[in-house]
Design a protein around this motif. Structure first.
Motif, PDB file in Angstrom:
ATOM      1  N   GLY A 151       0.821  -1.209   0.000  1.00 29.83           N
ATOM      2  CA  GLY A 151       0.000   0.000   0.000  1.00 29.83           C
ATOM      3  C   GLY A 151       0.853   1.256   0.000  1.00 29.83           C
ATOM      4  N   ARG A 152       1.870   1.236   0.830  1.00 35.29           N
ATOM      5  CA  ARG A 152       2.763   2.403   0.886  1.00 35.29           C
ATOM      6  C   ARG A 152       3.487   2.606  -0.443  1.00 35.29           C
ATOM      7  NH1 ARG A 152       4.513   0.748   6.297  1.00 35.29           N
ATOM      8  NH2 ARG A 152       6.596   0.300   5.527  1.00 35.29           N
ATOM      9  N   SER A 153       3.931   1.486  -1.031  1.00 35.36           N
ATOM     10  CA  SER A 153       4.622   1.591  -2.321  1.00 35.36           C
ATOM     11  C   SER A 153       3.703   2.136  -3.403  1.00 35.36           C
ATOM     12  CB  SER A 153       5.136   0.231  -2.769  1.00 35.36           C
ATOM     13  OG  SER A 153       6.087  -0.258  -1.873  1.00 35.36           O
ATOM     14  N   TRP A 154       2.470   1.656  -3.441  1.00 35.15           N
ATOM     15  CA  TRP A 154       1.512   2.170  -4.423  1.00 35.15           C
ATOM     16  C   TRP A 154       1.351   3.682  -4.243  1.00 35.15           C
ATOM     17  CZ3 TRP A 154       0.346   0.345  -8.782  1.00 35.15           C
ATOM     18  CH2 TRP A 154      -0.076  -0.960  -9.012  1.00 35.15           C
ATOM     19  N   ALA A 155       1.184   4.113  -2.984  1.00 36.12           N
ATOM     20  CA  ALA A 155       1.001   5.543  -2.717  1.00 36.12           C
ATOM     21  C   ALA A 155       2.176   6.339  -3.285  1.00 36.12           C
ATOM     22  CB  ALA A 155       0.864   5.779  -1.215  1.00 36.12           C
ATOM     23  N   MET A 156       3.388   5.846  -3.064  1.00 35.55           N
ATOM     24  CA  MET A 156       4.581   6.541  -3.551  1.00 35.55           C
ATOM     25  C   MET A 156       4.618   6.580  -5.078  1.00 35.55           C
ATOM     26  SD  MET A 156       7.207   5.010  -0.719  1.00 35.55           S
ATOM     27  CE  MET A 156       8.695   5.326  -1.654  1.00 35.55           C
ATOM     28  N   VAL A 157       4.213   5.480  -5.686  1.00 35.67           N
ATOM     29  CA  VAL A 157       4.199   5.421  -7.152  1.00 35.67           C
ATOM     30  C   VAL A 157       3.180   6.429  -7.713  1.00 35.67           C
ATOM     31  CG1 VAL A 157       3.503   3.973  -9.107  1.00 35.67           C
ATOM     32  CG2 VAL A 157       5.037   3.046  -7.354  1.00 35.67           C
ATOM     33  N   LYS A 165       6.380  18.393  -2.785  1.00 32.42           N
ATOM     34  CA  LYS A 165       5.205  18.482  -3.665  1.00 32.42           C
ATOM     35  C   LYS A 165       4.480  17.141  -3.714  1.00 32.42           C
ATOM     36  CE  LYS A 165       5.697  22.679  -5.877  1.00 32.42           C
ATOM     37  NZ  LYS A 165       7.022  22.961  -6.474  1.00 32.42           N
ATOM     38  N   GLN A 166       5.239  16.060  -3.763  1.00 34.82           N
ATOM     39  CA  GLN A 166       4.618  14.734  -3.780  1.00 34.82           C
ATOM     40  C   GLN A 166       3.879  14.472  -2.466  1.00 34.82           C
ATOM     41  OE1 GLN A 166       6.994  11.454  -5.254  1.00 34.82           O
ATOM     42  NE2 GLN A 166       7.991  12.722  -6.812  1.00 34.82           N
ATOM     43  N   LEU A 167       4.508  14.877  -1.378  1.00 33.18           N
ATOM     44  CA  LEU A 167       3.879  14.683  -0.064  1.00 33.18           C
ATOM     45  C   LEU A 167       2.585  15.458   0.064  1.00 33.18           C
ATOM     46  CD1 LEU A 167       6.926  14.632   2.314  1.00 33.18           C
ATOM     47  CD2 LEU A 167       5.063  12.969   2.278  1.00 33.18           C
ATOM     48  N   ALA A 168       2.550  16.634  -0.555  1.00 32.48           N
ATOM     49  CA  ALA A 168       1.356  17.481  -0.475  1.00 32.48           C
ATOM     50  C   ALA A 168       0.156  16.816  -1.155  1.00 32.48           C
ATOM     51  CB  ALA A 168       1.646  18.847  -1.100  1.00 32.48           C
ATOM     52  N   LEU A 169       0.420  15.834  -2.013  1.00 33.86           N
ATOM     53  CA  LEU A 169      -0.660  15.139  -2.722  1.00 33.86           C
ATOM     54  C   LEU A 169      -1.277  14.021  -1.882  1.00 33.86           C
ATOM     55  CD1 LEU A 169       1.106  14.776  -6.204  1.00 33.86           C
ATOM     56  CD2 LEU A 169      -0.799  16.294  -5.672  1.00 33.86           C
ATOM     57  N   LEU A 170      -0.673  13.776  -0.739  1.00 33.03           N
ATOM     58  CA  LEU A 170      -1.014  12.609   0.069  1.00 33.03           C
ATOM     59  C   LEU A 170      -1.820  12.996   1.298  1.00 33.03           C
ATOM     60  CD1 LEU A 170      -0.086   9.661  -0.260  1.00 33.03           C
ATOM     61  CD2 LEU A 170       1.839  10.192   1.225  1.00 33.03           C
ATOM     62  N   SER A 171      -2.876  12.254   1.580  1.00 29.57           N
ATOM     63  CA  SER A 171      -3.600  12.494   2.840  1.00 29.57           C
ATOM     64  C   SER A 171      -4.051  11.179   3.445  1.00 29.57           C
ATOM     65  CB  SER A 171      -4.803  13.412   2.586  1.00 29.57           C
ATOM     66  OG  SER A 171      -5.675  12.825   1.646  1.00 29.57           O
ATOM     67  N   SER A 172      -4.234  11.182   4.759  1.00 27.61           N
ATOM     68  CA  SER A 172      -4.675   9.971   5.446  1.00 27.61           C
ATOM     69  C   SER A 172      -6.085  10.166   5.981  1.00 27.61           C
ATOM     70  CB  SER A 172      -3.719   9.636   6.592  1.00 27.61           C
ATOM     71  OG  SER A 172      -3.722  10.673   7.545  1.00 27.61           O
ATOM     72  N   HIS A 173      -6.857   9.102   6.009  1.00 24.54           N
ATOM     73  CA  HIS A 173      -8.271   9.192   6.384  1.00 24.54           C
ATOM     74  C   HIS A 173      -8.696   8.063   7.305  1.00 24.54           C
ATOM     75  CE1 HIS A 173      -8.974  12.390   3.417  1.00 24.54           C
ATOM     76  NE2 HIS A 173      -7.970  11.797   2.816  1.00 24.54           N
ATOM     77  N   GLU A 174      -9.570   8.392   8.225  1.00 20.95           N
ATOM     78  CA  GLU A 174     -10.055   7.411   9.200  1.00 20.95           C
ATOM     79  C   GLU A 174     -11.460   6.943   8.832  1.00 20.95           C
ATOM     80  OE1 GLU A 174      -8.465   6.497  12.435  1.00 20.95           O
ATOM     81  OE2 GLU A 174      -6.713   7.176  11.298  1.00 20.95           O
ATOM     82  N   ASP A 175     -12.062   7.646   7.874  1.00 19.51           N
ATOM     83  CA  ASP A 175     -13.440   7.332   7.504  1.00 19.51           C
ATOM     84  C   ASP A 175     -13.478   6.901   6.039  1.00 19.51           C
ATOM     85  OD1 ASP A 175     -16.375   7.395   7.641  1.00 19.51           O
ATOM     86  OD2 ASP A 175     -16.161   9.160   6.344  1.00 19.51           O
ATOM     87  N   ILE A 191      -5.216   7.855   1.616  1.00 24.95           N
ATOM     88  CA  ILE A 191      -4.959   6.544   2.213  1.00 24.95           C
ATOM     89  C   ILE A 191      -5.959   6.271   3.326  1.00 24.95           C
ATOM     90  CG2 ILE A 191      -3.314   5.162   3.532  1.00 24.95           C
ATOM     91  CD1 ILE A 191      -1.077   6.441   2.117  1.00 24.95           C
ATOM     92  N   TYR A 192      -6.513   5.086   3.289  1.00 23.79           N
ATOM     93  CA  TYR A 192      -7.450   4.685   4.334  1.00 23.79           C
ATOM     94  C   TYR A 192      -7.028   3.346   4.916  1.00 23.79           C
ATOM     95  CZ  TYR A 192     -11.506   2.563   6.494  1.00 23.79           C
ATOM     96  OH  TYR A 192     -12.330   1.931   7.380  1.00 23.79           O
TER      97      TYR A 192
END
Ligand code: NAG
Length: 319
Positions: free
Chosen positions: A19-25, A71-81, A35-36
């Motif tokens: 999952g982490r690798s996909w997010a990075m790709v 910039k890549q990090l700014a595209l990423l967010s984590s979610h609990e719902d 990400i959930y």
């Protein structure tokens, strides 16, 4: 033709590497990724872990894509719902445990929450799409996108359709994977193990038999691959290898060598017993004498593997 692609992807992760690798790709290709994880705190933890890795990759000049790490990090967010995580996404990549019931119920939940054009994609390596998606109503939007570990350096993605998967869904996914720098291949129909693991199983079986039958050592069979076949296979596959290995190409190759290959194939032994037997134990012992099976030794070798793959990925970029 792909103007309808919104730049948002949702990843369903259960604190896994894949999952982490996909997010990075995906963020390397400029896509927003949500990400959930159903366990509280895990998706935030994944983002923190990815931040660390992206910064290290930038430091090492190995960061993928055009954008810098921040910039890549700014595209990423984590979610609990789950509903919030799915909102606005055009593509969902599921990476939960390899357990059929878990995957089936995850996709059932997702389908209730997303619009009819959203693509549902599973990372499974061992379950066929007709099983994974059996509880989804509209299976024309479903497929498996099976990555290879570690996906950041090994780019192959096997796209495996459900018998009902729409051609446009395969095309869009192929486009997306190419866009983010992966190397997608299409299977025309589902089969147990897909293509990669079937070929891998054939190699594993014959390597195992050769060691078990006392023909060669564990160390040397690995060299047969890493210093022999693998040298070519990093750039050209078995089909092109044959095509180039006879003066007049593949047909000529088979005229010359086909009979010999058939003779060898008919001499193959039965499917090995990989565990429990004395033979299996002795193969494991031989391996562990080369590389002890404890966490420390294995981690060091994994790090080495990833470093080498990084270098190879770099080399292939100029190929
Ligand atoms: C089923 O999925 C396809 C592909 O995403 C979509 O075009 C179609 O409208 C969906 N059908 C229904 C009934 O939701």
């Amino acid at each position: 033709a792909h103007g309808f692609l919104l730049k948002l992807i949702t990843l369903l992760v259960v604190h896994g590497l894949i999952g982490r690798s996909w997010a990075m790709v995906f963020v390397s290709g400029g896509y927003s990724v949500k990400i959930y994880d159903n366990q509280p705190g895990q998706s935030a933890k994944a983002v923190a872990e990815i931040r660390k890795q992206l910064e290290e990759l930038q430091e090492a000049h190995m960061l993928r894509g055009e954008l810098e790490a921040t910039k890549q990090l700014a595209l990423l967010s984590s979610h609990e719902d789950l509903a919030t995580a799915l909102e606005g996404a055009f593509f969902i990549q599921e990476c939960v445990f390899e357990q059929l019931e878990v995957k089936q119920s995850v996709f059932q939940d997702i389908e209730r929450l997303v619009g009819k054009d959203v693509i549902l994609s599973s990372s499974t390596s061992c379950l066929v799409p007709s099983k994974v998606f059996s509880k989804v109503q509209n299976r024309s939007r479903c497929l498996v996108s099976h990555p290879v570990n570690p996906p950041y350096y090994v780019k192959l993605v096997e796209l495996v359709p459900h018998p009902e998967t729409a051609a446009a869904v395969m095309d869009t996914t192929h486009f997306l994977m190419t866009k983010v720098g992966q190397a997608p291949v299409r299977l025309r129909k589902e089969i147990d193990g897909f293509a990669l693991n079937r070929v891998q199983a054939a190699i594993i079986a014959e390597s195992w038999r050769l060691v078990q039958d006392g023909v060669i050592s564990v160390e040397d069979i690995d060299l047969v691959m890493s210093e022999g076949l693998g040298m070519r296979y990093a750039f050209i596959g078995p089909m092109e290898t044959m095509h180039l290995n006879a003066p007049a190409g593949l047909e000529d190759y088979m005229k010359r060598y086909g009979e010999g290959i058939r003779r060898i194939l008919t001499s193959f032994g039965p499917v090995p017993d990989f565990s429990g037997s004395e033979g299996a134990k002795s193969i494991v012992n031989e391996m562990c004498q080369l590389i002890p099976g404890d966490q420390q030794h294995l981690s060091a070798r994994m790090e080495r593997r990833d470093q080498l793959l990084m270098g190879l990925a770099q080399l292939k970029k100029d190929d």
